[in-house]
Design a protein around this motif. Structure first.
Motif, PDB file in Angstrom:
ATOM      1  N   ASP A 680       1.185  -0.994   0.356  1.00  0.00           N
ATOM      2  CA  ASP A 680       0.144   0.291  -0.195  1.00  0.00           C
ATOM      3  C   ASP A 680       1.310   1.081  -0.160  1.00  0.00           C
ATOM      4  N   ILE A 681       2.497   1.159   0.867  1.00  0.00           N
ATOM      5  CA  ILE A 681       2.851   2.291   1.000  1.00  0.00           C
ATOM      6  C   ILE A 681       3.235   2.567  -0.669  1.00  0.00           C
ATOM      7  N   TYR A 682       3.336   1.399  -1.130  1.00  0.00           N
ATOM      8  CA  TYR A 682       4.302   1.610  -2.639  1.00  0.00           C
ATOM      9  C   TYR A 682       3.201   2.414  -3.491  1.00  0.00           C
ATOM     10  N   LYS A 683       2.192   1.622  -3.641  1.00  0.00           N
ATOM     11  CA  LYS A 683       1.732   1.829  -4.371  1.00  0.00           C
ATOM     12  C   LYS A 683       0.829   3.234  -4.905  1.00  0.00           C
ATOM     13  N   LYS A 684       0.190   3.255  -3.140  1.00  0.00           N
ATOM     14  CA  LYS A 684      -0.445   4.531  -2.896  1.00  0.00           C
ATOM     15  C   LYS A 684      -0.146   5.372  -1.415  1.00  0.00           C
ATOM     16  N   PRO A 685       1.487   6.059  -2.020  1.00  0.00           N
ATOM     17  CA  PRO A 685       1.636   6.475  -0.892  1.00  0.00           C
ATOM     18  C   PRO A 685       0.906   8.114   0.372  1.00  0.00           C
ATOM     19  N   PHE A 686       0.205   8.564  -0.415  1.00  0.00           N
ATOM     20  CA  PHE A 686      -0.247   9.921  -0.148  1.00  0.00           C
ATOM     21  C   PHE A 686      -1.834   9.472   0.591  1.00  0.00           C
ATOM     22  N   THR A 687      -2.359   8.198   0.164  1.00  0.00           N
ATOM     23  CA  THR A 687      -3.052   7.670   1.030  1.00  0.00           C
ATOM     24  C   THR A 687      -3.097   6.891   1.430  1.00  0.00           C
ATOM     25  N   SER A 688      -1.962   5.920   1.954  1.00  0.00           N
ATOM     26  CA  SER A 688      -1.420   5.129   2.926  1.00  0.00           C
ATOM     27  C   SER A 688      -0.377   6.004   3.759  1.00  0.00           C
ATOM     28  N   ILE A 689      -0.198   6.585   3.843  1.00  0.00           N
ATOM     29  CA  ILE A 689       1.233   7.308   4.896  1.00  0.00           C
ATOM     30  C   ILE A 689      -0.222   8.155   5.173  1.00  0.00           C
ATOM     31  N   PRO A 690       0.593   8.224   7.072  1.00  0.00           N
ATOM     32  CA  PRO A 690      -0.312   9.274   7.702  1.00  0.00           C
ATOM     33  C   PRO A 690      -0.011  10.716   7.061  1.00  0.00           C
ATOM     34  N   VAL A 691      -1.681  11.571   7.491  1.00  0.00           N
ATOM     35  CA  VAL A 691      -1.414  12.513   6.965  1.00  0.00           C
ATOM     36  C   VAL A 691      -0.128  13.281   7.476  1.00  0.00           C
ATOM     37  N   ARG A 692      -0.147  13.575   8.511  1.00  0.00           N
ATOM     38  CA  ARG A 692       1.682  14.521   9.709  1.00  0.00           C
ATOM     39  C   ARG A 692       2.588  14.196   8.939  1.00  0.00           C
ATOM     40  N   SER A 693       3.023  13.014   8.830  1.00  0.00           N
ATOM     41  CA  SER A 693       4.366  12.722   7.995  1.00  0.00           C
ATOM     42  C   SER A 693       4.369  12.832   6.550  1.00  0.00           C
ATOM     43  N   LEU A 694       3.104  13.605   6.239  1.00  0.00           N
ATOM     44  CA  LEU A 694       2.974  14.373   4.478  1.00  0.00           C
ATOM     45  C   LEU A 694       2.978  16.231   4.722  1.00  0.00           C
ATOM     46  N   GLU A 695       2.253  15.986   5.592  1.00  0.00           N
ATOM     47  CA  GLU A 695       2.250  17.763   6.118  1.00  0.00           C
ATOM     48  C   GLU A 695       3.691  18.153   5.636  1.00  0.00           C
ATOM     49  N   LEU A 696       4.485  17.652   6.568  1.00  0.00           N
ATOM     50  CA  LEU A 696       5.868  18.354   7.081  1.00  0.00           C
ATOM     51  C   LEU A 696       6.954  18.459   5.688  1.00  0.00           C
ATOM     52  N   ARG A 876       9.321   9.591  -3.855  1.00  0.00           N
ATOM     53  CA  ARG A 876      10.882   8.899  -4.553  1.00  0.00           C
ATOM     54  C   ARG A 876      11.499   8.354  -2.717  1.00  0.00           C
ATOM     55  N   ALA A 877      10.813   9.535  -1.803  1.00  0.00           N
ATOM     56  CA  ALA A 877      11.281   8.652  -0.022  1.00  0.00           C
ATOM     57  C   ALA A 877      10.337   7.410   0.111  1.00  0.00           C
ATOM     58  N   ALA A 878       8.767   7.281  -0.512  1.00  0.00           N
ATOM     59  CA  ALA A 878       8.663   5.959  -0.375  1.00  0.00           C
ATOM     60  C   ALA A 878       8.761   5.203  -0.733  1.00  0.00           C
ATOM     61  N   THR A 879       9.444   4.956  -2.258  1.00  0.00           N
ATOM     62  CA  THR A 879       9.825   3.848  -2.795  1.00  0.00           C
ATOM     63  C   THR A 879      11.730   3.235  -2.315  1.00  0.00           C
ATOM     64  N   ASN A 880      11.655   3.959  -1.676  1.00  0.00           N
ATOM     65  CA  ASN A 880      13.076   3.865  -0.995  1.00  0.00           C
ATOM     66  C   ASN A 880      12.892   3.277  -0.164  1.00  0.00           C
ATOM     67  N   ARG A 881      11.916   3.421   1.022  1.00  0.00           N
ATOM     68  CA  ARG A 881      11.813   2.903   2.219  1.00  0.00           C
ATOM     69  C   ARG A 881      11.349   1.783   2.260  1.00  0.00           C
ATOM     70  N   VAL A 882      10.338   0.871   1.346  1.00  0.00           N
ATOM     71  CA  VAL A 882       9.763   0.035   0.683  1.00  0.00           C
ATOM     72  C   VAL A 882      11.179  -0.847   0.752  1.00  0.00           C
ATOM     73  N   LEU A 883      11.551   0.135  -0.310  1.00  0.00           N
ATOM     74  CA  LEU A 883      12.652  -0.839  -0.986  1.00  0.00           C
ATOM     75  C   LEU A 883      13.677  -1.421   0.202  1.00  0.00           C
ATOM     76  N   ASN A 884      14.260  -0.769   1.227  1.00  0.00           N
ATOM     77  CA  ASN A 884      14.988  -1.092   2.356  1.00  0.00           C
ATOM     78  C   ASN A 884      14.231  -1.726   2.606  1.00  0.00           C
ATOM     79  N   VAL A 885      13.174  -1.390   3.203  1.00  0.00           N
ATOM     80  CA  VAL A 885      12.717  -2.571   4.253  1.00  0.00           C
ATOM     81  C   VAL A 885      12.384  -4.121   3.876  1.00  0.00           C
ATOM     82  N   LEU A 886      11.988  -4.293   2.059  1.00  0.00           N
ATOM     83  CA  LEU A 886      11.990  -5.676   1.658  1.00  0.00           C
ATOM     84  C   LEU A 886      13.281  -5.827   1.431  1.00  0.00           C
ATOM     85  N   ARG A 887      14.633  -5.229   1.260  1.00  0.00           N
ATOM     86  CA  ARG A 887      15.527  -6.028   1.332  1.00  0.00           C
ATOM     87  C   ARG A 887      16.137  -6.301   2.435  1.00  0.00           C
ATOM     88  N   HIS A 888      16.912  -5.699   3.595  1.00  0.00           N
ATOM     89  CA  HIS A 888      17.296  -6.409   4.892  1.00  0.00           C
ATOM     90  C   HIS A 888      15.365  -8.035   5.346  1.00  0.00           C
TER      91      HIS A 888
END
Length: 1165
Positions: A680-696, A876-888
């Protein structure tokens, strides 16, 4: 100005006369002069604390006076002289008087009789008043504490006095009101008519009625009392009183333990530290005992208050005592924080033989009851939890309307808060102590390890290959280089730096002069060799693709490349995964920094501080005081939703949190839920990521969105965090160090479909560096017949356009289908495939190689849009984060996908295992095998069994359940292997019939155990020592009598190392200082895990995940996996392993004991 001190000479002469007549000790002594070091006989007289000496016993005036207060007197050996005067000096006895103040030289005296010498020493020691001085210090400390209590009582008395005055005023007012009411009542009372005396019968009737009323009243009261005695309230109060009595007994015992600690250890060691040849320094005494004396004084006062409350039984009011105690309990923070350090200082001091001998003398005191100093130092660690448990039990039996319930609840909450702070401080100092321990190991020191934000990740041995510019291996030395001797390096990875050290013959570490300290912000990791680089390709064939490169580009020096060789693919995957995780974490933080550079008022620390959800408690999350590697408070409890939210938060990713989550997530959720969240984070970052995290991300000035101008960035950020070029195949002339290659060599699918890589227009391929590339349109319906890229294992692409060999400058380049919000993206399956490729497996020929930059180029923007469009940054940050977690996840927890069919989705992963297959050689006998061969093969077998344990078996105490064979088969296999090896050792010793052969076998097995210790196989050491301690062998006194003393001493040393005393204290200290490969004793970790599982629940009463418990479990599992991941470089010898695994040689316990009785029968009683 007065230059001398006047004194009353007449008074001094008077005292000398009294000393000569009535002195405590009088007689002739030889005194050594300070001018010519000659001895002169003088008449000495001791009176109270003054020592006079005269020329003769008839002299009227003394020649000198010494004040003895505060001095020390001790016997000294005779001075060394030539052999001519040795016989004369041996008959004389010397003693020395040392004065406590500076500037006074010691007084040297001697006598001819030893008894006379001892009497003088004792008399002078008594005249020094040292005992009185010590007692005065103790009384002064008690006086200070009592003064504080008196001041507190005065304040309370003043408050009570004020209350009494107010109550007196109120009483006077009420009396006046009562008098006024009585007067009113008298005026209203009717005229009293005198009545004649009543009839006698009426009096009798009234008397009988009064008797009956009294009897009924007493009966009713008795029933009420009996009912109350049997009521739950009375039972609760009895239990409450019993808890209080037990608390007083426990406090009495605790005060007694502190009294022994202070009086039997602390104060004698302080005196010893002041001696002429101190076995321990004052600083070490303070470091070992900390503030234990202050703790003792505090609890003596608290104990006296408890005893005073017991004297007022049955009224037991304790809340006011806790109110006085609570502000002073902060002294425990210092003790708990430095407790581990104090034990380390004590262990170092024990290396001094004089101190060890003195300490054993103190421990032999009858008051210690055989307990060691470490035991007494541990008692204060448990006192705060003991108070919490006592108050919890007390509140359970205290009614809600009780007068002191609120006070007890307040005291309990304060103690729990103090306990949490102490626990968090201890957890926070663990990382600091680890860093300092590594810093002390490095001879030159390392300043970066003094940074508290530097978190240790892993350590191990790697081989550094010689390199020249641009990362190419030197072919000249490949054939002649002795990799083991010249290239072996001890490497340490931290969150911000990578250290490379050499180890000297003495075991000390030395940083490399060039490239010893690598800043990860300046590093680029290359896991696989470049397909276009012939040198890299050749090196991969030579070293089996076990090498990887770290390209360092410092800002103030030319770039260079560090080439490292891992011992195995599994080791390479672990190292590269951790290094890339640290680099990506730093660069993600740098990416966010670049976003906020346009407005100097918005910075990353303020961004984190402004989000209260990151550090303030809520209904679904609770934080501790300790900060993690991202400088954010660690999570104590949280709901599953909040943990998943933290896992995918774009602003930071703590390695400690990621490891803890991936180690323990199956306790509170499932892998499918985690995978769906990542998708969900990878496909739809604007709807899956918390609003507070995006506002910043949109907190800066919106005028910068126009794209008309671009603010200048720092060159460093532009180089490290600029957006990559569009997806393209790099040419042969491109720099190989700019790209981190990942091979799509794993057949990974997903629920949403297979990775579809179609081709773009030729213009996009022909101009890879174009400044204004356009976004490719979505595929039309006529492209449905094009087959997708097949990622099955070992299979090449189906179309020639997709083959790397068929791609030239005019060839079509694969592109990725567009997704929502008009951005190009790959499916979650492709992201998963890309992440899986980071595990370090080689790419079979014919498969498409995708640069890592393309992962962040799914949306193609021009330069101005990339700089100003915050949506691009978020994607870009959402893709990076998902791939980091998956790689680990894939690289370090591959067994999750092997055991879970839903996660596997076509993934075929072959873990690197090393199975030993017996080749059925000729049977060998124990006598024909050397101790070295046995120790090496035991170590190899133990490590193979140990590393085969999957980490999920360490969760949930499955090894203690009834179905443990099904739940934890590998732990059970490890336990069975331990028992089989121990039985083999015992059976081999008992198979000999003569005493000499048995003794020789014992000596050989002890030698094997010592070699296992040198190989860091402490499991093997325990296998052998436990076999030798079995009753069937331990009782063979004649056999043990034949064993030499050196072997017995070695046996004692080995047993001390692996002893279970103090929760395997010695073994833990040894493991902390040893470097992998290593085989620890698994039972020690299982005991720790059982203690954590039984002591704390997985979920709180509110249903939140106890993430603090998960973190403790994760730390233990990570330590186990650290030892599992580093293999031994021991050659397999089938003849030895066939002997070790031959179960026909093993006898059971009863057979062994019966055979032992036949060899050495019991002696008649």
């Amino acid at each position: 100005m007065q230059k001398s001190v006047r004194y009353n000479e007449g008074h001094a002469l008077y005292l000398s006369v009294i000393a000569r007549k009535e002195g405590t000790k009088r007689g002739y002594l030889s005194k050594k002069t300070t001018e010519n070091s000659k001895w002169h006989e003088k008449f000495f007289a001791l009176y109270q604390n003054v020592l006079f000496y005269f020329d003769t016993d008839q002299s009227a005036r003394p020649s000198g006076i010494y004040l003895l207060e505060g001095c020390t007197c001790e016997r000294v050996p005779a001075p060394k002289v030539s052999t001519v005067g040795r016989e004369t000096l041996d008959k004389l006895h010397y003693f020395l008087v040392i004065f406590g103040h500076d500037g006074q030289k010691p007084l040297e005296l001697r006598t001819e009789e030893e008894s006379d010498c001892d009497e003088w020493v004792e008399a002078i020691q008594q005249a020094s008043y040292s005992d009185i001085i010590i007692e005065r210090e103790v009384l002064m400390q008690k006086y200070i504490h009592l003064v504080q209590i008196v001041e507190t009582e005065k304040v309370a008395a003043n408050q009570l006095r004020t209350q009494l005055e107010d109550q007196d005023t109120e009483i006077e007012r009420l009396k006046a009101e009562i008098i006024a009411l009585n007067k009113t009542k008298e005026r209203m009372r009717p005229y009293h008519v005198y009545q004649e005396e009543e009839d006698p019968d009426i009096k009798k009737i009234k008397k009988v009625q009064s008797f009956m009323r009294g009897w009924l009243c007493r009966r009713k009261w008795k029933i009420i009392v009996q009912d109350y005695i049997c009521s739950p309230h009375a039972e609760s109060m009895r239990k409450r009183n019993q808890i209080v009595f037990n608390m007083v007994e426990a406090e009495t015992e605790y005060v007694h333990q502190l009294f022994i600690l202070v009086n039997c250890f602390l104060r004698p060691l302080r005196m010893a530290a002041s001696s002429k040849k101190p076995p321990i320094s004052h600083d070490d005494v303070s470091s070992v005992f900390l503030n234990s004396e202050t703790i003792m004084f505090l609890h003596e006062i608290f104990h006296q208050g408890l005893k005073a409350r017991i004297a007022n039984w049955p009224t037991l009011i304790l809340a006011d005592l806790f109110d006085i105690l609570l502000p002073m309990l902060n002294i425990y923070q210092e003790f708990v924080r430095n407790h581990q350090y104090s034990l380390q200082v004590l262990a170092n001091c024990k290396q001094n033989r004089d101190f060890d001998k003195l300490l054993k003398q103190y421990e032999s005191n009858a008051a210690c009851e055989g307990r060691m100093l470490e035991t007494f130092l541990t008692y204060p660690m448990f006192q705060i939890p003991r108070y919490i448990i006592t108050l919890h039990e007390l509140l359970a039996h205290t009614p809600h309307e009780h007068v002191e319930r609120k006070s007890l609840e307040f005291a309990k909450s304060k103690l729990e808060e103090l306990s949490r702070v102490m626990h968090d401080e201890v957890s926070d100092t663990e990382n600091i102590r680890k860093n300092l321990a590594i810093e002390r190991m490095i001879v030159e020191g390392c300043d970066i390890l003094l940074d508290t934000s530097q978190t240790f990740v892993r350590q191990g041995s790697l081989i550094q290959l010689p390199s020249v510019e641009r990362g190419k291996l030197s072919k000249v030395r490949l054939g002649s280089l002795s990799l083991k001797k010249e290239g072996e390096r001890q490497c340490f990875l931290f969150t911000k730096h990578f250290l490379i050290c050499t180890r000297s013959s003495g075991g000390k570490l030395h940083l490399l002069k060039q490239g010893g300290v690598l800043s990860l912000i300046e590093c680029t990791l290359i896991e696989e060799p470049d397909a276009n680089d012939e040198d890299a390709k050749n090196s991969g064939q030579v070293f089996g693709h076990l090498d990887f490169k770290i390209v360092v580009e410092p800002s103030d020096a030319p770039a260079f490349t560090v080439v490292l060789l891992a011992p195995s693919r599994q080791e390479k995957a672990a190292w590269t995964s951790d290094i890339s995780q640290c680099i990506d974490n730093i660069r993600c933080n740098g990416l966010m920094t670049s976003v906020f550079e346009e407005n100097s008022k918005v910075t990353v620390p303020h961004m984190i501080k402004s989000d209260a959800r990151l550090h303030k408690d809520d209904v679904d999350i609770c934080f501790s005081k300790t900060l993690n590697s991202c400088k954010v408070p660690q999570i104590r409890y949280a709901s599953v939703e909040r943990l998943l939210e933290r896992l995918t938060d774009l602003r930071f990713l703590s390695i400690d949190f990621l490891n803890t989550f991936l180690h323990t997530y199956r306790i509170f959720t499932t892998a499918t839920v985690v995978m769906e969240k990542l998708a969900d984070i990878y496909k739809k970052p604007f709807t899956s990521i918390p609003v507070r995290s995006l506002e910043l991300f949109f907190a800066i000035n919106q005028n910068n969105r126009s794209g008309d101008h671009v603010n200048d960035k720092s060159p460093r950020l532009c180089r490290k965090f600029s957006s990559p070029p569009p997806l393209s195949i790099p040419s042969r002339t491109s720099s190989p160090v700019r790209t981190r290659k990942l091979s799509l060599n794993s057949p990974i699918g997903s629920k949403v479909g297979i990775l579809d890589l179609s081709t773009t227009s030729s213009s996009a391929a022909s101009s890879p560096t174009s400044a204004n590339p356009t976004i490719s349109p979505p595929p039309s319906n006529n492209n449905n017949n094009k087959p997708p890229l097949d990622l099955s294992h070992g299979q090449s692409p189906s179309s020639p356009e997709q083959s790397p060999g068929a791609l030239d400058e005019n060839a079509e380049v694969p592109r990725i289908d567009s997704a929502e919000n008009s951005r190009c993206s790959v499916s979650p399956a492709s992201a998963f495939a890309i992440a899986t490729a980071a595990a370090g497996h080689s790419s079979p020929p014919g498969l498409f190689v995708l640069p890592l930059q393309c992962l962040f180029s799914f949306a193609v923007f021009n330069n101005s849009e990339r700089t100003c469009d915050k949506e691009f940054i978020i994607r870009r940050a959402a893709t990076n984060r998902v791939l980091n977690v998956l790689r680990h996840w894939v690289s370090k927890h591959s067994q999750d996908f092997e055991m879970n069919g839903e996660l596997k989705m076509g993934v075929i992963s072959q873990p690197l295992t090393h199975e030993i297959k017996a080749e059925c050689p000729k049977a060998e006998f124990f006598e024909s095998l050397s101790a070295m061969e046995l120790a090496e093969q035991i170590t190899l077998l133990d490590h193979i069994v140990f590393r085969s344990i999957p980490y999920e078996e360490f969760l949930g105490q499955g090894w203690m359940k009834t179905d443990k064979t099904e739940r934890t088969p590998y732990i059970m296999k490890t336990s069975q292997h331990f028992n089989d090896m121990s039985n083999l050792v015992a059976s081999q010793i008992m198979s000999h019939t003569d005493v000499g052969s048995r003794a020789s076998s014992i000596e050989k097995w002890i030698a094997v155990a010592d070699i296992c210790r040198c190989l860091n196989n402490y499991n093997g050491v325990l296998e052998i020592t436990s076999a030798l301690n079995r009753s069937a062998i331990y009782r063979l006194k004649k056999t043990w009598a034949k064993v030499c003393k050196q072997t017995k001493a070695l046996m004692d040393k080995l047993q001390k190392t692996v002893s279970s005393e103090g929760r395997f204290k010695n073994l833990r200290e040894t493991l902390k200082n040893c470097n992998p490969p290593c085989v620890p004793y698994l039972g020690m970790y299982l005991t720790d895990l059982a203690f954590i599982e039984e002591g704390t629940p997985n979920f709180t009463e509110e249903g939140l995940v106890n993430f603090s418990k998960m973190r403790m479990i994760s730390h233990i599992i990570r330590e186990i996996r650290q030892f599992q991941q580093t293999p031994y470089r021991i050659e397999h010898q089938p003849k030895v392993t066939q002997y070790l695994l031959d179960k026909t040689l093993i006898m059971d316990e009863d057979t062994l004991y019966d055979l032992s009785l036949k060899i050495e029968p019991r002696l008649p009683a």
